[in-house]
Design an enzyme around this catalytic site. Structure first.
Site, PDB file in Angstrom:
ATOM      1  N   ASN A  74     -16.693 -66.452  13.258  1.00 43.93           N
ATOM      2  CA  ASN A  74     -15.422 -65.682  14.640  1.00 43.93           C
ATOM      3  C   ASN A  74     -16.787 -64.771  14.895  1.00 43.93           C
ATOM      4  O   ASN A  74     -16.644 -63.928  14.901  1.00 43.93           O
ATOM      5  CB  ASN A  74     -14.458 -65.086  14.572  1.00 43.93           C
ATOM      6  CG  ASN A  74     -13.246 -66.378  13.751  1.00 43.93           C
ATOM      7  OD1 ASN A  74     -12.685 -66.185  12.694  1.00 43.93           O
ATOM      8  ND2 ASN A  74     -12.988 -67.040  13.931  1.00 43.93           N
TER       9      ASN A  74
ATOM     10  N   GLY B 261      -5.933 -71.334  16.114  1.00 40.80           N
ATOM     11  CA  GLY B 261      -5.283 -72.082  15.504  1.00 40.80           C
ATOM     12  C   GLY B 261      -4.707 -72.354  16.174  1.00 40.80           C
ATOM     13  O   GLY B 261      -4.042 -73.767  15.932  1.00 40.80           O
TER      14      GLY B 261
ATOM     15  N   ARG C 276       0.788 -58.205  11.794  1.00 41.86           N
ATOM     16  CA  ARG C 276       0.663 -58.181  13.628  1.00 41.86           C
ATOM     17  C   ARG C 276       2.588 -58.542  14.266  1.00 41.86           C
ATOM     18  O   ARG C 276       2.915 -58.785  13.266  1.00 41.86           O
ATOM     19  CB  ARG C 276       0.014 -59.613  13.675  1.00 41.86           C
ATOM     20  CG  ARG C 276      -1.412 -59.403  13.429  1.00 41.86           C
ATOM     21  CD  ARG C 276      -1.819 -60.434  13.885  1.00 41.86           C
ATOM     22  NE  ARG C 276      -3.194 -60.849  13.028  1.00 41.86           N
ATOM     23  CZ  ARG C 276      -4.392 -61.635  13.585  1.00 41.86           C
ATOM     24  NH1 ARG C 276      -3.609 -62.531  14.791  1.00 41.86           N
ATOM     25  NH2 ARG C 276      -5.696 -62.440  13.015  1.00 41.86           N
TER      26      ARG C 276
ATOM     27  N   LYS D 108      -2.547 -66.139  11.500  1.00 35.90           N
ATOM     28  CA  LYS D 108      -2.577 -65.066  10.516  1.00 35.90           C
ATOM     29  C   LYS D 108      -1.767 -64.455  11.332  1.00 35.90           C
ATOM     30  O   LYS D 108      -1.367 -64.244  12.497  1.00 35.90           O
ATOM     31  CB  LYS D 108      -3.916 -64.084  10.835  1.00 35.90           C
ATOM     32  CG  LYS D 108      -5.335 -64.917  10.420  1.00 35.90           C
ATOM     33  CD  LYS D 108      -6.212 -64.313  10.472  1.00 35.90           C
ATOM     34  CE  LYS D 108      -7.490 -65.289  10.079  1.00 35.90           C
ATOM     35  NZ  LYS D 108      -8.881 -65.420  10.709  1.00 35.90           N
TER      36      LYS D 108
ATOM     37  N   ARG E 137     -16.661 -62.491  17.370  1.00 31.31           N
ATOM     38  CA  ARG E 137     -16.050 -61.333  18.165  1.00 31.31           C
ATOM     39  C   ARG E 137     -15.485 -59.837  17.010  1.00 31.31           C
ATOM     40  O   ARG E 137     -15.627 -60.453  15.591  1.00 31.31           O
ATOM     41  CB  ARG E 137     -15.085 -62.385  18.875  1.00 31.31           C
ATOM     42  CG  ARG E 137     -14.086 -62.569  17.689  1.00 31.31           C
ATOM     43  CD  ARG E 137     -12.980 -63.255  18.201  1.00 31.31           C
ATOM     44  NE  ARG E 137     -11.962 -63.506  17.299  1.00 31.31           N
ATOM     45  CZ  ARG E 137     -11.822 -64.628  17.446  1.00 31.31           C
ATOM     46  NH1 ARG E 137     -12.166 -65.609  17.703  1.00 31.31           N
ATOM     47  NH2 ARG E 137     -10.575 -65.221  16.415  1.00 31.31           N
TER      48      ARG E 137
ATOM     49  N   LYS F  83     -17.934 -76.629  17.023  1.00 31.32           N
ATOM     50  CA  LYS F  83     -17.235 -76.622  14.844  1.00 31.32           C
ATOM     51  C   LYS F  83     -18.269 -77.590  14.202  1.00 31.32           C
ATOM     52  O   LYS F  83     -18.791 -77.063  12.998  1.00 31.32           O
ATOM     53  CB  LYS F  83     -16.202 -76.051  14.906  1.00 31.32           C
ATOM     54  CG  LYS F  83     -15.517 -75.557  15.889  1.00 31.32           C
ATOM     55  CD  LYS F  83     -15.482 -74.114  15.159  1.00 31.32           C
ATOM     56  CE  LYS F  83     -14.517 -73.098  16.128  1.00 31.32           C
ATOM     57  NZ  LYS F  83     -15.445 -71.283  16.163  1.00 31.32           N
TER      58      LYS F  83
ATOM     59  N   GLU G   2     -15.477 -67.257   7.928  1.00 36.42           N
ATOM     60  CA  GLU G   2     -14.193 -67.597   7.269  1.00 36.42           C
ATOM     61  C   GLU G   2     -14.669 -68.854   6.391  1.00 36.42           C
ATOM     62  O   GLU G   2     -15.595 -69.516   6.164  1.00 36.42           O
ATOM     63  CB  GLU G   2     -13.491 -67.942   8.574  1.00 36.42           C
ATOM     64  CG  GLU G   2     -13.265 -66.995   9.248  1.00 36.42           C
ATOM     65  CD  GLU G   2     -11.516 -67.727  10.404  1.00 36.42           C
ATOM     66  OE1 GLU G   2     -11.055 -66.856  10.957  1.00 36.42           O
ATOM     67  OE2 GLU G   2     -11.686 -68.720  10.669  1.00 36.42           O
TER      68      GLU G   2
END
Lengths: 499, 167
Positions: A289, A164, A337, A236, A291, A115, A274
């Protein structure tokens, strides 16, 4: 591609395998001993047990997975999300073994996986980022000093992570040391690296991300945004698209920045850029991300693209057939979710046995699920059970469709997030689109399922009394059981043969 | 036939009597007729005079889980439930064994035997499903015994610490 090994479990493994089957490509499932007989194992054309339940010994075991791929003649691996999906070492080993990794190249992944390095690269390219540390650290004393210099509140993040995990916000100086060391421990156990970094915490931001697709020939398109502001524990839980916060101009601007980010990183395949969007409309790049995202189905619903099939085509070297100017958003999609967590108790994970499942179906409803009646939710893996996705013509109708679908979703035996999410869908602030990443703590801090004074309780008690047929007078529906069925007789018999 | 159930903390009584394939049920002050049809091992169709319901129910370890119209109920026989031991004002009234709410690995035990803990004070940190979870005291109490140390694996319900009333 001749055969694809899917290095994952649960709903995403199943999702990938369904795309493969439709494309006529056979699949190989890998599984840990506790996943024997699970849905992805049943669905695959071949399945190989690769070790015991702890992820390090199975789903994260690079050697074993590569060995299995070679043994079974798989020439490509789809990593899903989580586990090895963003492990650049795994991607590198795949290319060394001449196995196609369905995802970005390992160089781009290594850059974006760090990052701090990716922040530096993006700053150089003129991408707006949140003010914060330009180098990560693991010395508590110097991190504390950085934090006080930057000014509290600060957000602590794992340098090698995402999703997260290991993320904490620190508002008070007295919490600095404890929170930093807890974050380092979580980072160490989740990503094997306890390096962390700090950035300024932005109050009440929206989480906006852009889906991109980049082929190996230099073409990059974005497939618009997803808003993922409804989060618990910085993860999320509800995502939607389009976002009410984006004007057409802002959407176009952010979309072109997302494409620029992908180009700067030399990114290929599907990815997500993001951003945080603050209350004044300024946006900041967060991370990529690298993926397929958990929430990819809402983009599929609104843009009309199958992202997993696109991933496979891109990885096999095809040129993108999508043109930016031809892509449109149609209607509104929401994903909720479903986690094995207790929303009444700080979203504590709940492992255990699922006794019975009944999933909602109907127009505009998609349920990507990895559970079945009788399955065990293991303590070793992420507590995600399934994803409920709805599409409808407008946001208002999509919210109603989602709430109604959630209220038809029965999962017996463990606590899940279904009732909580249905209440989120009906909350006035959500319906008005007043969402930000602190939405759940602000509106749902002391949430309890509503009890109501309707007839549900007495009906539930009747069912409890009827269960096991200990009570008198319970009628069985359906055809009466045949007493003289040939299936139940011990004698020899034949079907339709000559006698 | 009489049934006594516990739903959350509340006791509920239901009595039913079968007559001509229909149940005559008494619940609280109300009496009503209901038709109960078993559709499958876990699926019931229940019709009262004014409405009908599709109901899912399953039993495990003495608890009955029921789904009706978007509501999930967990129904127990009274004896199966352990009474809560917290009095009013957030102080512990009787000894309590704090058990692990989930299987996992102990990360940290920030309390010691003899410590007096306040409401919501962290007793144990358990890592499960890749997340750290704080196990907190429900009320003010003294730590009578600590059963775990960092690195221990615990199962659902494993005793972590024992608490006793302060005075």
């Amino acid at each position: 591609m001749k055969r694809i090994l899917v290095a994952n479990r649960g709903e995403i493994a199943l999702r990938v395998m369904k795309a493969c089957r439709e494309m006529g490509i056979p699949t190989v499932a890998v599984y840990s001993t506790s996943d024997k007989g699970s849905l992805h194992v049943q669905f695959a054309d071949e399945a190989v047990c690769i070790g015991p339940p702890p992820p390090l010994e199975s789903y994260l075991n690079i050697d074993k997975i590569l060995e299995t791929a070679k043994e079974r003649g798989a020439d490509a691996i789809h990593p899903g999300y989580g586990f090895l999906a963003e492990n650049s070492e795994f991607a590198r080993r795949c290319s060394e073994e001449k196995i196609t990794f369905i995802g970005p190249g390992h160089e781009a992944m290594r850059l974006l996986g760090n990052k701090v390095e990716s922040r530096k690269t993006m700053v150089k390219a003129g991408i707006p980022v949140i003010p914060g540390m330009m180098s990560a650290g693991k010395e508590i004393a110097s991190l504390c000093k950085e934090a006080t210099d930057m000014g509290l509140p600060v957000l602590v993040k794992a340098a090698g992570g995402g999703g997260g995990k290991g993320m904490r916000i620190i508002r008070e100086e007295k919490d600095l040391e404890d929170s930093l060391s807890a974050c380092m421990r979580e980072a160490k156990s989740a990503f094997g690296d306890d390096t962390i970094y700090l950035e300024r915490y932005i109050e009440r931001p929206r989480h906006i991300e852009f889906q991109i697709l980049a082929d190996c020939h230099g073409d990059i398109v974005h497939l618009f945004e997803r808003e993922c502001s409804i989060q618990r524990r910085y993860q999320k839980i509800v995502e939607e698209t389009p976002s009410v916060a984006l004007s057409p101009e802002l959407r176009e601007e952010m979309g072109s920045v997302a494409v620029k980010v992908a180009r700067t990183a030399g990114y290929t395949n599907a990815g997500t850029v993001e951003f945080l969007l603050d209350e004044s409309g300024e946006f900041y790049f967060l991370e990529v991300n690298a993926r397929v995202q958990v929430e990819h189905p809402i983009t599929e619903a609104v843009v009309g693209v199958d992202l997993v099939k696109q991933q496979i085509r891109i990885a096999s070297g095809e040129k993108l057939s999508l043109k930016q100017e031809e892509l449109r958003q149609r209607g509104h999609a929401i994903e909720c979710r479903i986690y094995a967590e207790d929303p009444e108790n700080n979203f504590l994970p709940c492992a255990g046995k699922i006794l019975y499942v009944s999933q909602p179906e109907g127009p505009g409803i998609r349920c990507d699920s990895g559970i079945w009646s009788g399955c065990e939710v293991s303590v070793h893996y992420d507590p995600i059970l399934s994803k409920l996705v709805v599409w409808d013509e407008t946001r208002e109708q999509a919210c109603k469709r989602m709430a109604a679908a959630l209220r038809r979703y029965a999962i017996l035996g463990i606590r899940t997030t279904t009732s909580f999410l249905a209440d989120v869908m009906e909350h006035p602030a959500f319906l008005e689109g007043r969402t930000h990443t602190g939405f759940i703590p602000e509106h749902f801090a002391d949430w309890k399922p509503c009890e109501g004074d309707g007839p549900e309780l007495k009906v539930a008690l009747l069912a409890a009394a009827a269960l096991g047929q200990k009570a008198p007078g319970v009628k069985a529906a359906g055809p009466a059981v045949e007493t003289f069925s040939p299936w139940k007789m011990g004698t020899k018999w034949r079907i339709g043969g000559q006698s | 036939m009489d049934f006594e159930f516990l739903v959350g903390e509340k006791e509920e009584k239901l009595s039913v009597e079968a007559k001509d394939g229909v149940w005559l049920a008494r619940f609280g002050d109300s009496e009503f007729r209901a038709e109960v049809v078993t559709v499958g091992p876990n699926v019931f169709w229940i019709a009262t005079s004014d409405r009908s319901f599709s109901v899912y129910a399953a039993e495990n370890e003495g608890k009955c889980y029921v789904f009706v119209e978007g509501q999930h109920f967990c129904i127990e026989k009274p004896a199966a439930q352990t009474r809560r031991k917290i009095g009013t004002g957030g102080t512990l009234k009787a000894e309590e064994v704090v058990g692990a709410p989930m299987p996992g690995v102990i990360v940290k035990v920030p309390v010691r035997k003899g410590d007096v803990v306040k409401v919501d004070q962290v007793l144990v940190v358990v890592e499960s499903m890749k997340m750290e979870n704080d196990i907190r005291a429900h009320g003010e109490a003294r730590v009578k015994e600590v059963h775990v140390k960092a690195g221990d694996s615990v199962n659902f319900g494993s005793p972590l610490v024992e608490l006793e009333p302060v005075s």
